[in-house]
Design a protein around this motif. Structure first.
Motif, mmCIF file in Angstrom:
data_model
loop_
_atom_site.group_PDB
_atom_site.id
_atom_site.type_symbol
_atom_site.label_atom_id
_atom_site.label_comp_id
_atom_site.label_asym_id
_atom_site.label_seq_id
_atom_site.Cartn_x
_atom_site.Cartn_y
_atom_site.Cartn_z
ATOM 1 N N THR A 174 0.728 -1.131 -0.082
ATOM 2 C CA THR A 174 0.126 0.180 -0.083
ATOM 3 C C THR A 174 0.793 1.189 0.023
ATOM 4 O OG1 THR A 174 -1.865 -1.080 1.051
ATOM 5 C CG2 THR A 174 -1.838 1.165 1.474
ATOM 6 N N ALA A 175 2.041 1.086 0.712
ATOM 7 C CA ALA A 175 2.798 2.242 0.781
ATOM 8 C C ALA A 175 3.357 2.813 -0.742
ATOM 9 C CB ALA A 175 4.164 2.029 1.761
ATOM 10 N N ALA A 176 3.680 1.950 -1.641
ATOM 11 C CA ALA A 176 3.938 2.003 -2.826
ATOM 12 C C ALA A 176 3.011 2.636 -3.772
ATOM 13 C CB ALA A 176 4.838 1.026 -3.502
ATOM 14 N N ILE B 9 -11.043 -5.583 -0.517
ATOM 15 C CA ILE B 9 -11.717 -5.346 0.865
ATOM 16 C C ILE B 9 -12.429 -4.282 0.859
ATOM 17 C CG2 ILE B 9 -9.633 -6.476 2.344
ATOM 18 C CD1 ILE B 9 -8.711 -3.741 3.215
ATOM 19 N N GLU B 10 -12.752 -3.432 -0.314
ATOM 20 C CA GLU B 10 -13.684 -2.302 -0.269
ATOM 21 C C GLU B 10 -13.558 -1.286 0.727
ATOM 22 O OE1 GLU B 10 -17.343 -4.324 -0.817
ATOM 23 O OE2 GLU B 10 -17.063 -4.716 -2.997
ATOM 24 N N LYS B 11 -12.260 -0.862 0.821
ATOM 25 C CA LYS B 11 -12.017 0.079 2.105
ATOM 26 C C LYS B 11 -11.390 1.357 1.570
ATOM 27 C CE LYS B 11 -13.750 -2.145 5.584
ATOM 28 N NZ LYS B 11 -14.622 -3.219 4.849
ATOM 29 N N THR B 12 -11.260 2.431 2.308
ATOM 30 C CA THR B 12 -10.437 3.646 2.007
ATOM 31 C C THR B 12 -9.014 3.578 2.607
ATOM 32 O OG1 THR B 12 -12.386 4.985 1.197
ATOM 33 C CG2 THR B 12 -10.323 6.143 1.908
ATOM 34 N N ILE B 13 -8.081 3.949 2.027
ATOM 35 C CA ILE B 13 -6.648 4.226 2.712
ATOM 36 C C ILE B 13 -6.161 5.266 1.905
ATOM 37 C CG2 ILE B 13 -4.332 3.227 2.801
ATOM 38 C CD1 ILE B 13 -5.449 0.402 1.995
ATOM 39 N N VAL B 14 -5.605 6.376 2.801
ATOM 40 C CA VAL B 14 -5.130 7.336 2.273
ATOM 41 C C VAL B 14 -3.624 7.387 2.515
ATOM 42 C CG1 VAL B 14 -4.824 9.805 2.739
ATOM 43 C CG2 VAL B 14 -7.081 8.627 3.126
ATOM 44 N N ALA B 15 -2.710 7.637 1.604
ATOM 45 C CA ALA B 15 -1.313 7.801 1.445
ATOM 46 C C ALA B 15 -0.877 8.934 1.196
ATOM 47 C CB ALA B 15 -0.875 6.988 0.271
ATOM 48 N N HIS B 16 0.093 9.562 2.360
ATOM 49 C CA HIS B 16 0.873 10.770 2.429
ATOM 50 C C HIS B 16 1.883 10.802 2.046
ATOM 51 C CE1 HIS B 16 -2.301 12.539 5.069
ATOM 52 N NE2 HIS B 16 -2.652 11.211 5.395
ATOM 53 N N VAL B 17 2.235 11.062 0.485
ATOM 54 C CA VAL B 17 3.288 10.785 -0.127
ATOM 55 C C VAL B 17 4.053 12.165 -0.446
ATOM 56 C CG1 VAL B 17 4.102 10.254 -2.610
ATOM 57 C CG2 VAL B 17 2.150 9.114 -1.852
ATOM 58 N N PRO B 18 5.404 12.166 -0.079
ATOM 59 C CA PRO B 18 6.254 13.440 -0.220
ATOM 60 C C PRO B 18 6.798 13.599 -1.361
ATOM 61 C CG PRO B 18 7.691 11.413 0.734
ATOM 62 C CD PRO B 18 6.312 11.018 0.616
ATOM 63 N N ILE B 19 6.521 14.975 -1.911
ATOM 64 C CA ILE B 19 6.844 15.555 -3.105
ATOM 65 C C ILE B 19 7.813 16.714 -2.976
ATOM 66 C CG2 ILE B 19 5.737 16.552 -5.063
ATOM 67 C CD1 ILE B 19 4.545 13.958 -4.603
ATOM 68 N N PRO C 282 17.556 3.256 4.307
ATOM 69 C CA PRO C 282 16.726 4.502 4.605
ATOM 70 C C PRO C 282 15.894 4.957 3.517
ATOM 71 C CG PRO C 282 18.758 5.426 5.036
ATOM 72 C CD PRO C 282 19.115 3.836 4.763
ATOM 73 N N ALA C 283 14.626 5.604 3.547
ATOM 74 C CA ALA C 283 13.974 6.007 2.318
ATOM 75 C C ALA C 283 13.049 7.157 3.084
ATOM 76 C CB ALA C 283 13.245 5.271 1.664
ATOM 77 N N ALA C 284 12.412 7.908 2.194
ATOM 78 C CA ALA C 284 11.134 8.711 2.448
ATOM 79 C C ALA C 284 10.175 8.087 3.188
ATOM 80 C CB ALA C 284 10.805 9.596 1.196
ATOM 81 N N GLU C 285 9.643 8.937 4.267
ATOM 82 C CA GLU C 285 8.657 8.232 5.109
ATOM 83 C C GLU C 285 7.152 8.544 4.249
ATOM 84 O OE1 GLU C 285 6.827 8.705 9.525
ATOM 85 O OE2 GLU C 285 8.210 10.411 8.687
ATOM 86 N N VAL C 286 6.525 7.448 4.222
ATOM 87 C CA VAL C 286 5.083 7.721 3.707
ATOM 88 C C VAL C 286 4.080 7.294 4.703
ATOM 89 C CG1 VAL C 286 3.586 6.758 2.069
ATOM 90 C CG2 VAL C 286 6.180 6.732 1.414
ATOM 91 N N LYS C 287 3.241 8.378 5.217
ATOM 92 C CA LYS C 287 2.367 7.907 6.037
ATOM 93 C C LYS C 287 1.052 7.337 5.518
ATOM 94 C CE LYS C 287 4.154 11.149 9.609
ATOM 95 N NZ LYS C 287 3.795 12.560 10.323
ATOM 96 N N ILE C 288 0.559 6.327 6.225
ATOM 97 C CA ILE C 288 -0.700 5.540 5.752
ATOM 98 C C ILE C 288 -1.690 5.495 6.792
ATOM 99 C CG2 ILE C 288 -1.444 3.333 4.648
ATOM 100 C CD1 ILE C 288 0.661 4.616 2.838
ATOM 101 N N GLU C 289 -2.710 5.980 6.062
ATOM 102 C CA GLU C 289 -4.029 5.981 7.178
ATOM 103 C C GLU C 289 -5.095 4.790 6.657
ATOM 104 O OE1 GLU C 289 -5.956 9.707 8.283
ATOM 105 O OE2 GLU C 289 -4.331 10.693 7.317
ATOM 106 N N VAL D 25 3.545 17.538 0.503
ATOM 107 C CA VAL D 25 2.864 16.054 0.571
ATOM 108 C C VAL D 25 1.585 15.966 -0.334
ATOM 109 C CG1 VAL D 25 1.873 14.285 2.175
ATOM 110 C CG2 VAL D 25 4.015 15.775 2.972
ATOM 111 N N ALA D 26 1.475 15.039 -1.009
ATOM 112 C CA ALA D 26 0.360 14.665 -2.030
ATOM 113 C C ALA D 26 -0.481 13.571 -1.003
ATOM 114 C CB ALA D 26 0.928 14.118 -3.355
ATOM 115 N N VAL D 27 -1.815 14.176 -0.959
ATOM 116 C CA VAL D 27 -2.641 13.128 -0.255
ATOM 117 C C VAL D 27 -3.392 12.161 -1.315
ATOM 118 C CG1 VAL D 27 -4.645 12.770 1.215
ATOM 119 C CG2 VAL D 27 -2.904 14.699 1.428
ATOM 120 N N VAL D 28 -2.957 10.959 -1.490
ATOM 121 C CA VAL D 28 -3.672 10.231 -2.560
ATOM 122 C C VAL D 28 -4.732 9.302 -1.595
ATOM 123 C CG1 VAL D 28 -3.199 8.520 -4.296
ATOM 124 C CG2 VAL D 28 -1.149 10.067 -3.897
ATOM 125 N N ARG D 29 -5.733 9.257 -2.522
ATOM 126 C CA ARG D 29 -7.139 8.483 -1.741
ATOM 127 C C ARG D 29 -7.213 7.510 -2.447
ATOM 128 N NH1 ARG D 29 -10.788 13.681 -3.203
ATOM 129 N NH2 ARG D 29 -9.553 12.901 -5.127
#
Length: 396
Positions: A109-111, A142-152, A171-178, A132-136
């Motif tokens: 999901t992080a990718a 599983i028919e669910k919503t996930i929000v990825a916060h991708v650094p730009i 190490p790499a850039a942090e991607v926050k996932i909700e 940060v780009a917020v990708v919906r």
């Protein structure tokens, strides 16, 4: 004289997401016959990954001969309101001609956000020049919503950084996932109990927390199965009897959760449910040699994936861990010391991971608003995968 068909070429990107890696496709780039679900799509993905392989190595494909590296992803512009991209995940079996579509991969999901942006699946208006780009994301399985916060950075996805994730070497850039509303309308606890008595014929009866959050998961006390909770892959994956016991427990847990009706059905549902063992915090040495101190974690968790102990922790299982840890009285919560908590740091074979959850109880039923964790992702290679054209022919 036998005339052999040439190979076909399919645009693809090989990506790491979290502690997994897989082959990513844009739905529109797939051959027409594979753009819809069915045997032809499965045949194509199996051949791309190199399965089924009786040698268990996937030498003739892109797979890495582990459950974490035998994965495929298909993305398309979303058909759902307020979403950018539809994300479909296929877990490819290594030694069987089988693609499991029953669940999500939380690590990959992080990718998804990065691939979606690079592939033009996210409107340019949603991508800042810097920030940060917020990708919906709509998770199709599983028919669910996930929000990825991708650094730009400078209008492009930023992949490099100093975020360290145990189980990933560099190490790499942090991607926050909700993971938003990871339970939805389903019952978080299918049996209605925080702790069940799971009877497994021929093996025993065990306390178990059966939860549906992120991915259906069966939590057991490590001590009830004779483990410390500090085990590494070599302690379990070389023990055929132990693996057989875990699979039998998984099958009977799946029945109790209402996912299947007979033990035999478990063979065709390898990706779900997961089985995990929990134990109070205890120091150990991770698979990389890094020491994990008892004071740095709240509990230890070890999880099985596709029949083997996972080298780190599946992202979807981490969602289940976060959710269960926040609910007083579950085995996960009790192993962490009990009480109310909004976040937990657990030890896994490769190190530690911190996850957070927002849960509430409404009219006696538990629900989760979201689960939050950080991962990282990186493109490893892009171009085209080559597979024999015969894979596009329907099997007789």
């Amino acid at each position: 004289m036998t005339i052999h068909q040439p190979q076909i070429q399919v645009p693809a990107t090989y990506m790491r997401g979290g502690t997994s890696k897989g082959v990513f496709f844009n739905l529109n780039d797939l051959p027409e016959a594979a753009q819809k679900p069915g045997p032809v799509r499965d045949q194509l993905l199996l051949r791309v990954i190199g399965s089924p392989d009786p040698y268990g190595k996937q030498t003739d494909g892109m797979g890495g001969a582990t459950s974490s590296t035998s994965k495929t992803v298909i993305l398309s512009k979303s058909n759902h309101a307020d979403h950018d991209v539809d994300y479909l995940f296929g877990q490819v079996a290594i030694d069987k001609a089988f693609v499991d579509w029953s669940g999500n991969c939380g690590n990959l999901t992080a990718a998804v956000g990065a691939f979606a942006i690079r592939s033009g699946l996210v409107d340019e208006s949603r991508i800042p020049e810097d920030g940060v780009a917020v990708v919906r994301i709509w998770q199709v399985n599983i028919e669910k919503t996930i929000v990825a916060h991708v650094p730009i950075t400078a209008g492009e996805v930023q992949e490099t950084g100093d975020f360290e994730l145990d189980g990933v070497t560099f190490p790499a850039a942090e991607v926050k996932i909700e993971f938003v509303d990871p339970v939805g309308d389903a019952a978080m606890f299918p049996t209605g109990q925080l702790i069940d008595q799971l009877e497994v014929p021929g093996i025993g009866t065990f306390q178990a927390t059966l939860i549906n959050a992120g991915i259906p998961t069966i939590f057991l006390n490590a001590s009830d199965l004779g483990y410390q909770g500090t085990e590494l892959q070599g302690d379990i994956n070389g023990d055929g009897d132990a693996l057989s016991r875990f699979e039998t427990i998984r099958a009977h847990g799946a029945i109790k959760m209402g996912l299947i009706h007979s033990v035999e059905e478990a063979a065709s549902r390898q990706h779900t449910p997961k089985v995990a063992i929990v134990a109070p915090a205890k120091a150990y040495q991770s698979s990389s040699g890094k020491p994990v101190s008892e004071v740095d974690i709240d509990l230890n968790v070890r999880a099985m994936s596709m029949g083997l102990l996972h080298h780190a922790m599946m992202g979807t299982a981490a969602v289940a861990i976060a959710t269960a840890s926040a609910i007083p009285g579950t085995l996960v919560n009790l192993a962490a010391g009990g009480g109310n908590r909004t976040a937990v740091r657990f030890g896994h074979p490769s190190g530690t991971l911190k996850v957070g959850a927002e849960v509430t109880q409404i009219k006696g039923q538990w629900t989760a608003a979201k689960v939050i964790m950080s991962r990282s992702a990186r493109i490893l290679m892009d171009g085209r995968v080559h597979v024999p054209a015969v894979v596009l022919q329907p099997q007789q």
